[in-house]
Design a protein around this motif. Structure first.
Motif, mmCIF file in Angstrom:
data_model
loop_
_atom_site.group_PDB
_atom_site.id
_atom_site.type_symbol
_atom_site.label_atom_id
_atom_site.label_comp_id
_atom_site.label_asym_id
_atom_site.label_seq_id
_atom_site.Cartn_x
_atom_site.Cartn_y
_atom_site.Cartn_z
ATOM 1 N N HIS A 191 25.119 13.951 6.584
ATOM 2 C CA HIS A 191 26.242 12.787 6.776
ATOM 3 C C HIS A 191 26.998 13.324 8.082
ATOM 4 C CE1 HIS A 191 25.393 9.943 3.878
ATOM 5 N NE2 HIS A 191 25.615 10.816 2.681
ATOM 6 N N VAL A 192 27.173 14.598 8.282
ATOM 7 C CA VAL A 192 28.026 15.250 9.171
ATOM 8 C C VAL A 192 27.362 14.958 10.588
ATOM 9 C CG1 VAL A 192 28.810 17.259 10.195
ATOM 10 C CG2 VAL A 192 29.139 16.851 7.813
ATOM 11 N N ILE A 193 26.076 14.837 10.673
ATOM 12 C CA ILE A 193 25.412 14.754 11.830
ATOM 13 C C ILE A 193 25.141 13.278 11.926
ATOM 14 C CG2 ILE A 193 24.731 17.007 12.207
ATOM 15 C CD1 ILE A 193 21.769 16.058 11.431
ATOM 16 N N GLY A 194 25.632 12.514 11.325
ATOM 17 C CA GLY A 194 25.300 10.875 11.603
ATOM 18 C C GLY A 194 24.244 10.333 10.686
ATOM 19 N N LEU A 195 23.640 10.717 9.750
ATOM 20 C CA LEU A 195 22.519 10.182 8.997
ATOM 21 C C LEU A 195 23.033 9.315 8.066
ATOM 22 C CD1 LEU A 195 19.856 13.183 8.663
ATOM 23 C CD2 LEU A 195 20.042 11.203 10.515
ATOM 24 N N GLU A 196 22.376 8.308 7.718
ATOM 25 C CA GLU A 196 22.962 7.272 6.621
ATOM 26 C C GLU A 196 21.826 7.476 5.324
ATOM 27 O OE1 GLU A 196 25.135 5.055 6.872
ATOM 28 O OE2 GLU A 196 25.730 5.515 9.185
ATOM 29 N N HIS A 197 22.484 7.084 4.420
ATOM 30 C CA HIS A 197 21.321 7.238 3.284
ATOM 31 C C HIS A 197 20.147 6.332 3.300
ATOM 32 C CE1 HIS A 197 24.853 7.851 0.090
ATOM 33 N NE2 HIS A 197 24.512 8.866 0.619
ATOM 34 N N SER A 198 18.949 6.846 2.890
ATOM 35 C CA SER A 198 17.638 6.592 3.040
ATOM 36 C C SER A 198 16.813 6.262 1.625
ATOM 37 C CB SER A 198 16.886 7.798 3.587
ATOM 38 O OG SER A 198 15.475 7.302 3.661
ATOM 39 N N ASN A 199 16.140 5.085 1.664
ATOM 40 C CA ASN A 199 15.215 4.611 0.578
ATOM 41 C C ASN A 199 14.140 5.790 0.356
ATOM 42 O OD1 ASN A 199 17.196 2.523 0.232
ATOM 43 N ND2 ASN A 199 16.026 1.062 1.541
ATOM 44 N N THR A 254 12.279 8.441 -1.129
ATOM 45 C CA THR A 254 12.444 9.303 -1.785
ATOM 46 C C THR A 254 12.376 10.839 -1.697
ATOM 47 O OG1 THR A 254 10.216 9.018 -2.796
ATOM 48 C CG2 THR A 254 11.899 7.651 -3.931
ATOM 49 N N ASN A 255 11.518 11.122 -0.506
ATOM 50 C CA ASN A 255 11.383 12.389 0.024
ATOM 51 C C ASN A 255 12.290 12.928 0.822
ATOM 52 O OD1 ASN A 255 8.951 12.993 -1.372
ATOM 53 N ND2 ASN A 255 7.828 11.680 0.273
ATOM 54 N N SER A 256 13.255 11.859 1.362
ATOM 55 C CA SER A 256 14.379 12.248 2.316
ATOM 56 C C SER A 256 15.368 13.024 1.607
ATOM 57 C CB SER A 256 15.093 11.116 2.915
ATOM 58 O OG SER A 256 16.121 11.220 3.668
ATOM 59 N N ILE A 257 15.992 14.155 2.267
ATOM 60 C CA ILE A 257 17.308 14.649 1.903
ATOM 61 C C ILE A 257 18.370 13.753 1.800
ATOM 62 C CG2 ILE A 257 17.991 15.737 4.002
ATOM 63 C CD1 ILE A 257 17.860 17.535 0.653
ATOM 64 N N MET A 258 18.383 12.512 2.376
ATOM 65 C CA MET A 258 19.203 11.684 2.653
ATOM 66 C C MET A 258 19.155 10.438 1.397
ATOM 67 S SD MET A 258 21.153 13.114 4.578
ATOM 68 C CE MET A 258 22.656 11.571 4.739
ATOM 69 N N PRO A 317 14.858 18.869 5.601
ATOM 70 C CA PRO A 317 14.564 17.481 6.083
ATOM 71 C C PRO A 317 13.354 16.914 5.828
ATOM 72 C CG PRO A 317 16.029 18.839 7.552
ATOM 73 C CD PRO A 317 15.538 19.879 6.636
ATOM 74 N N SER A 318 13.041 15.920 5.749
ATOM 75 C CA SER A 318 11.820 15.272 5.476
ATOM 76 C C SER A 318 11.376 14.957 7.137
ATOM 77 C CB SER A 318 11.754 13.982 4.591
ATOM 78 O OG SER A 318 12.573 12.964 5.398
ATOM 79 N N GLU A 319 10.115 14.242 7.183
ATOM 80 C CA GLU A 319 9.842 14.147 8.760
ATOM 81 C C GLU A 319 10.444 12.788 9.028
ATOM 82 O OE1 GLU A 319 5.651 13.515 9.386
ATOM 83 O OE2 GLU A 319 4.957 15.361 8.076
ATOM 84 N N ASP A 320 10.911 11.819 8.082
ATOM 85 C CA ASP A 320 11.698 10.666 8.447
ATOM 86 C C ASP A 320 13.136 11.174 8.733
ATOM 87 O OD1 ASP A 320 12.118 7.922 8.562
ATOM 88 O OD2 ASP A 320 13.165 8.050 6.827
ATOM 89 N N ASP A 321 13.707 12.126 8.161
ATOM 90 C CA ASP A 321 15.124 12.670 8.394
ATOM 91 C C ASP A 321 14.981 13.298 9.967
ATOM 92 O OD1 ASP A 321 15.929 12.313 5.930
ATOM 93 O OD2 ASP A 321 15.529 14.063 5.180
ATOM 94 N N ILE A 322 14.052 14.084 10.255
ATOM 95 C CA ILE A 322 13.797 14.619 11.518
ATOM 96 C C ILE A 322 13.603 13.808 12.795
ATOM 97 C CG2 ILE A 322 12.239 16.290 13.087
ATOM 98 C CD1 ILE A 322 11.731 17.822 10.416
ATOM 99 N N ARG A 323 12.910 12.611 12.513
ATOM 100 C CA ARG A 323 12.698 11.526 13.583
ATOM 101 C C ARG A 323 13.987 10.744 13.479
ATOM 102 N NH1 ARG A 323 12.925 6.656 12.909
ATOM 103 N NH2 ARG A 323 12.161 6.536 10.665
ATOM 104 N N LYS A 324 14.841 10.893 12.654
ATOM 105 C CA LYS A 324 16.006 10.020 12.724
ATOM 106 C C LYS A 324 17.112 10.855 13.576
ATOM 107 C CE LYS A 324 15.870 6.903 8.794
ATOM 108 N NZ LYS A 324 16.237 6.584 7.664
ATOM 109 N N ILE A 325 17.143 12.364 13.298
ATOM 110 C CA ILE A 325 18.074 13.228 13.897
ATOM 111 C C ILE A 325 17.766 13.305 15.468
ATOM 112 C CG2 ILE A 325 18.475 15.863 14.122
ATOM 113 C CD1 ILE A 325 18.047 15.610 10.935
#
Length: 142
Positions: free
Chosen positions: A91-99, A101-105, A118-126
């Motif tokens: 959240h500090v770096i700006g990520l929102e919640h994710s649907n 289930t493998n996401s740390i978000m 972070p999952s691959e999806d998290d890394i892509r968003k970052i």
């Protein structure tokens, strides 16, 4: 994500506190929600140039070096601090919640994860949020 004047020193502060006191913004609904057991584990709030990561001190927090993973039936006795902290730093770096289930978000804490990263999806968003010239390194904790 909020931009900060580069001449100032933005800070991240971490506090363990009773949510019904420290996480409430003063409105009655916040006070009632944070007063309930079983609700949020942690929250991230921005006040001025300071980002606060608040952990509910009514929880039993644990890490890999403790007996935190002890369970009785399906009852988790402790909550994995690193797992929840990683989510809050997302959240500090700006990520929102994710649907995902493998996401740390993913907004739901369902089990103790042995590998927190972070999952691959998290890394892509970052990666999509950072300037193209910046390097991003990720640490996996296991």
């Amino acid at each position: 994500m909020k931009s900060v004047d580069s001449n100032r020193n933005p800070e991240i502060k971490i506090q363990f506190c009773d949510f019904s006191v420290c996480a409430s913004d003063g409105n009655q609904m916040d006070a009632e929600l944070f007063g309930l057991e079983g609700g949020e584990l942690a929250t991230t709030r921005v006040k001025g140039d300071t980002t606060w990561i608040l952990f509910d001190d009514r929880r039993f927090w644990g890490g890999e070096s403790s007996l935190a993973r002890l369970q009785y039936s399906n009852l988790n006795l402790q909550t994995h601090l690193l797992q929840v902290a990683t989510h809050q730093f997302g959240h500090v770096i700006g990520l929102e919640h994710s649907n995902n289930t493998n996401s740390i978000m993913n907004p739901f804490y369902t089990e103790w994860l042995t590998e927190v990263s972070p999952s691959e999806d998290d890394i892509r968003k970052i990666s999509s949020r950072r300037p193209k010239s910046s390097a991003v390194n990720f640490i996996t904790f296991n």
